[in-house]
Motif scaffolding. Structure first.
Motif, PDB file in Angstrom:
ATOM      1  N   UNK A 102       3.142   9.721   2.481  1.00  0.00           N
ATOM      2  CA  UNK A 102       3.391  11.120   2.126  1.00  0.00           C
ATOM      3  C   UNK A 102       2.383  11.641   1.113  1.00  0.00           C
ATOM      4  N   UNK A 103       1.888  10.784   0.221  1.00  0.00           N
ATOM      5  CA  UNK A 103       1.005  11.221  -0.859  1.00  0.00           C
ATOM      6  C   UNK A 103      -0.465  10.960  -0.579  1.00  0.00           C
ATOM      7  N   UNK A 104      -0.803  10.543   0.637  1.00  0.00           N
ATOM      8  CA  UNK A 104      -2.185  10.259   0.996  1.00  0.00           C
ATOM      9  C   UNK A 104      -2.619  11.156   2.145  1.00  0.00           C
ATOM     10  N   UNK A 105      -3.770  11.774   1.995  1.00  0.00           N
ATOM     11  CA  UNK A 105      -4.328  12.632   3.034  1.00  0.00           C
ATOM     12  C   UNK A 105      -5.702  12.104   3.443  1.00  0.00           C
ATOM     13  N   UNK A 106      -5.922  12.039   4.736  1.00  0.00           N
ATOM     14  CA  UNK A 106      -7.206  11.586   5.281  1.00  0.00           C
ATOM     15  C   UNK A 106      -7.820  12.730   6.078  1.00  0.00           C
ATOM     16  N   UNK A 107      -9.074  13.014   5.825  1.00  0.00           N
ATOM     17  CA  UNK A 107      -9.753  14.096   6.533  1.00  0.00           C
ATOM     18  C   UNK A 107     -11.228  13.795   6.711  1.00  0.00           C
ATOM     19  N   UNK A 108     -11.893  14.684   7.395  1.00  0.00           N
ATOM     20  CA  UNK A 108     -13.320  14.487   7.619  1.00  0.00           C
ATOM     21  C   UNK A 108     -14.016  15.788   7.965  1.00  0.00           C
ATOM     22  N   UNK A 109     -15.333  15.806   7.763  1.00  0.00           N
ATOM     23  CA  UNK A 109     -16.160  16.960   8.099  1.00  0.00           C
ATOM     24  C   UNK A 109     -17.485  16.455   8.673  1.00  0.00           C
ATOM     25  N   UNK A 110     -17.893  17.033   9.802  1.00  0.00           N
ATOM     26  CA  UNK A 110     -19.136  16.628  10.447  1.00  0.00           C
ATOM     27  C   UNK A 110     -20.038  17.835  10.652  1.00  0.00           C
ATOM     28  N   UNK A 111     -21.312  17.694  10.287  1.00  0.00           N
ATOM     29  CA  UNK A 111     -22.351  18.682  10.570  1.00  0.00           C
ATOM     30  C   UNK A 111     -23.236  18.114  11.673  1.00  0.00           C
ATOM     31  N   UNK A 112     -23.421  18.863  12.750  1.00  0.00           N
ATOM     32  CA  UNK A 112     -24.225  18.366  13.868  1.00  0.00           C
ATOM     33  C   UNK A 112     -25.061  19.505  14.444  1.00  0.00           C
ATOM     34  N   UNK A 113     -26.084  19.172  15.198  1.00  0.00           N
ATOM     35  CA  UNK A 113     -26.925  20.199  15.818  1.00  0.00           C
ATOM     36  C   UNK A 113     -27.626  19.664  17.050  1.00  0.00           C
ATOM     37  N   UNK A 114     -28.023  20.584  17.901  1.00  0.00           N
ATOM     38  CA  UNK A 114     -28.854  20.309  19.076  1.00  0.00           C
ATOM     39  C   UNK A 114     -29.914  21.395  19.100  1.00  0.00           C
ATOM     40  N   UNK A 419     -14.639  28.279  17.547  1.00  0.00           N
ATOM     41  CA  UNK A 419     -14.025  27.778  18.773  1.00  0.00           C
ATOM     42  C   UNK A 419     -12.560  27.426  18.518  1.00  0.00           C
ATOM     43  N   UNK A 420     -12.322  26.733  17.429  1.00  0.00           N
ATOM     44  CA  UNK A 420     -10.988  26.389  16.960  1.00  0.00           C
ATOM     45  C   UNK A 420     -10.929  26.699  15.474  1.00  0.00           C
ATOM     46  N   UNK A 421      -9.765  26.531  14.912  1.00  0.00           N
ATOM     47  CA  UNK A 421      -9.619  26.763  13.487  1.00  0.00           C
ATOM     48  C   UNK A 421     -10.525  25.843  12.687  1.00  0.00           C
ATOM     49  N   UNK A 422     -10.753  24.644  13.196  1.00  0.00           N
ATOM     50  CA  UNK A 422     -11.555  23.660  12.471  1.00  0.00           C
ATOM     51  C   UNK A 422     -12.865  23.316  13.176  1.00  0.00           C
ATOM     52  N   UNK A 423     -13.308  24.153  14.119  1.00  0.00           N
ATOM     53  CA  UNK A 423     -14.575  23.923  14.812  1.00  0.00           C
ATOM     54  C   UNK A 423     -15.360  25.221  14.901  1.00  0.00           C
ATOM     55  N   UNK A 424     -16.536  25.242  14.279  1.00  0.00           N
ATOM     56  CA  UNK A 424     -17.402  26.424  14.299  1.00  0.00           C
ATOM     57  C   UNK A 424     -18.751  26.043  14.886  1.00  0.00           C
ATOM     58  N   UNK A 425     -19.246  26.876  15.782  1.00  0.00           N
ATOM     59  CA  UNK A 425     -20.568  26.706  16.374  1.00  0.00           C
ATOM     60  C   UNK A 425     -21.433  27.908  16.020  1.00  0.00           C
ATOM     61  N   UNK A 426     -22.731  27.675  15.912  1.00  0.00           N
ATOM     62  CA  UNK A 426     -23.656  28.758  15.600  1.00  0.00           C
ATOM     63  C   UNK A 426     -24.908  28.622  16.460  1.00  0.00           C
ATOM     64  N   UNK A 427     -25.306  29.713  17.078  1.00  0.00           N
ATOM     65  CA  UNK A 427     -26.586  29.804  17.770  1.00  0.00           C
ATOM     66  C   UNK A 427     -27.525  30.535  16.826  1.00  0.00           C
ATOM     67  N   UNK A 428     -28.608  29.859  16.402  1.00  0.00           N
ATOM     68  CA  UNK A 428     -29.423  30.420  15.326  1.00  0.00           C
ATOM     69  C   UNK A 428     -30.899  30.096  15.517  1.00  0.00           C
ATOM     70  N   UNK A 429     -31.690  30.851  14.761  1.00  0.00           N
ATOM     71  CA  UNK A 429     -33.138  30.642  14.682  1.00  0.00           C
ATOM     72  C   UNK A 429     -33.494  30.478  13.208  1.00  0.00           C
ATOM     73  N   UNK A 451     -25.968  24.784  16.018  1.00  0.00           N
ATOM     74  CA  UNK A 451     -25.478  24.031  14.885  1.00  0.00           C
ATOM     75  C   UNK A 451     -23.947  24.098  14.895  1.00  0.00           C
ATOM     76  N   UNK A 452     -23.309  23.059  14.374  1.00  0.00           N
ATOM     77  CA  UNK A 452     -21.854  23.061  14.396  1.00  0.00           C
ATOM     78  C   UNK A 452     -21.240  22.339  13.223  1.00  0.00           C
ATOM     79  N   UNK A 453     -19.985  22.686  12.948  1.00  0.00           N
ATOM     80  CA  UNK A 453     -19.212  22.020  11.901  1.00  0.00           C
ATOM     81  C   UNK A 453     -17.812  21.743  12.436  1.00  0.00           C
ATOM     82  N   UNK A 454     -17.409  20.485  12.360  1.00  0.00           N
ATOM     83  CA  UNK A 454     -16.077  20.061  12.781  1.00  0.00           C
ATOM     84  C   UNK A 454     -15.364  19.452  11.593  1.00  0.00           C
ATOM     85  N   UNK A 455     -14.157  19.898  11.326  1.00  0.00           N
ATOM     86  CA  UNK A 455     -13.365  19.343  10.224  1.00  0.00           C
ATOM     87  C   UNK A 455     -11.968  18.999  10.712  1.00  0.00           C
ATOM     88  N   UNK A 456     -11.363  18.013  10.062  1.00  0.00           N
ATOM     89  CA  UNK A 456     -10.013  17.613  10.442  1.00  0.00           C
ATOM     90  C   UNK A 456      -9.308  17.019   9.235  1.00  0.00           C
TER      91      UNK A 456
END
Length: 456
Positions: A102-114, A419-429, A451-456
């Motif tokens: 109950x008192x422990x939270x596990x999460x993550x964040x990823x930065x990725x790109x193509x 895309x989702x509450x915890x998934x953002x994509x960006x088309x950029x220059x 470019x993208x960011x995924x968190x959970x």
């Protein structure tokens, strides 16, 4: 009971039959006569039938008793299960496990790109050459720039702990690394007084990232490296690094309140080498920030850094302080976000003081000033337009007091989609141009992709 009634009915039927046989008229004499042998046979049949009836009654009673005993046993078991309690030891273990989960939270964040990168360099009036170098590698590739895995545990209302690991992978370089980004114990005594012991966020860079909002696309001004280098006319060095650390080992005091006319602050006393390096030195460094929000959606902040960046070691070269000053103003609501950051730094790369002995260094002192402007607009549900522009001037001086100068310009623009509450994509220059360290050298880098960011 049903078998007993059946037996009685059969007996009655047999009795009636016997009576009818006994009462049947004799055609020859007109009298009813029963021989002794017939009477004995009927009595024997009745006796046998009575014995069977008694046997059936016995079996029926036994079955009924068994059913009653079974029902009572089931009821006893159900009562025991309903009222059963675990042993004290098991109960304590279950309580500890429940508290831990109950008192422990596990999460993550990823930065990725193509993306696809086009990097060109030019010396003097010569042709532009498409080469790999100075931090840029040509071609198309998929990168996982950052992958943070975070574990937070709350001991009680005051004390907690955080562990954040950082995984980095670049396909074009075939490089992987895993290290600790944050590892600290925190005491939260009041919203305006929190203490962290260990490797934790520094006052400036993470604070600016929060208001900027597009860290997954690019580092902020203070944290973004200049990909060229200070190496004479051809800039063959590996580049000028960032002008700050996002996390460092030390003691951190911070606090904030909310709403209009609120304040926030942080003061950190750290080793100075960043979270990747635990090296001790004779002095500690300090970095601080103070922010004021006249309205909840706006902040005005100033900050600064002073120290030897972990270079003041025993039997080492003489040192001087590296200093940095920061300022930012930003606004963000559900639709708009915009802001600007300014920084100036002295001797960030030249903490070691040249004493006139040994090999002559390329530079004996340096100075950098720069600013960054950004904005984004959510024009539809989940969609946003964004843009940013940076300009940074970097000067350094040789032993002969000759000045060399790097002019770095950077900008990006694009559209993002949640895309989702915890998934953002960006088309950029993205575009980056460096001129210097003398007029005869220029390089340009253009990058386009996702470019993208995924968190959970």
């Amino acid at each position: 009971m049903r078998s007993k009634v059946l037996a009685v009915a059969v007996a009655a039927a047999l009795g009636v039959t016997s009576f009818q046989v006994a009462a049947a008229p004799q055609k020859n004499t007109g009298k009813v006569t029963v021989s002794s042998s017939e009477l004995a046979e009927m009595r024997a049949q009745i006796a046998a039938l009575q014995a069977k009836v008694e046997e059936l009654e016995t079996k029926s009673d036994a079955q009924t008793d068994a059913q009653v005993q079974t029902s009572q046993s089931i009821a006893d078991v159900q009562t025991k299960v309903a009222t059963a309690k675990p042993s004290d030891d098991l109960s304590k273990r279950l309580d500890k496990l429940d508290k831990l989960v109950s008192n422990t939270k596990v999460g993550g964040t990823m930065f990725f790109d193509l993306t696809d990168i086009d990097h060109k360099e030019q010396v003097g009036t010569g042709p532009n050459r498409k080469v790999d170098g100075h931090g840029s590698v040509n071609g198309t590739g998929f990168d996982v720039k950052r992958f943070y895995l975070t574990v937070d545990h709350q001991f009680d209302d005051i004390w907690s702990a955080n562990l954040t690991t950082d995984f980095n992978y670049q396909s074009t370089l075939s490089q992987t690394s895993l290290f600790v980004k944050k590892a600290y114990v925190q005491g939260k005594f009041d919203p305006l007084l929190q203490l962290r012991f260990g490797a934790a966020d520094m006052p400036w860079i993470p604070f600016v990232e929060k208001w900027y909002g597009y860290r997954f696309l690019e580092n902020t001004l203070t944290d973004r490296s200049i990909e060229g280098g200070r190496s004479g006319a051809t800039a063959t060095a590996g580049g000028v690094g960032a002008f700050g650390n996002s996390s460092d080992w030390g003691i951190h005091a911070l606090g904030a309140n909310t709403g209009d006319n609120s304040i926030n602050y942080q003061l950190s006393v750290v080793n100075g080498r960043g979270y990747k390096n635990l090296t001790r030195s004779n002095n500690v460094d300090t970095e601080g920030r103070f922010g004021y929000s006249p309205i909840e959606n706006m902040v005005i902040a100033v900050g600064g850094y002073q120290g030897k960046r972990g270079n003041d070691v025993e039997n080492g070269a003489p040192t001087r302080d590296a200093t940095r000053g920061d300022a930012m103003i930003a606004y963000r609501d559900k639709t708009f976000g915009f802001g600007g950051e300014y920084m100036t730094a002295n001797n960030w790369d030249d903490v070691l003081r040249y004493a006139g002995t040994g090999p002559v260094p390329l530079s004996i002192k340096d100075k950098a000033t720069g600013y960054s402007l950004w904005a984004d607009w959510k024009f539809a549900e989940g969609f946003a337009l964004f843009a940013r522009y940076d300009k940074l001037d970097y000067k350094y001086y040789t032993v002969a007091n000759l000045q060399r100068k790097l002019n770095d310009k950077y900008y990006n623009a694009g559209v993002s989609y949640d895309v989702l509450k915890n998934l953002r994509l960006a088309l950029a220059y993205k575009h980056n141009q460096l001129d210097g360290p003398v007029d005869a050298y220029t390089y340009k880098t253009n990058e386009i992709g996702f470019w993208g960011m995924l968190s959970f």
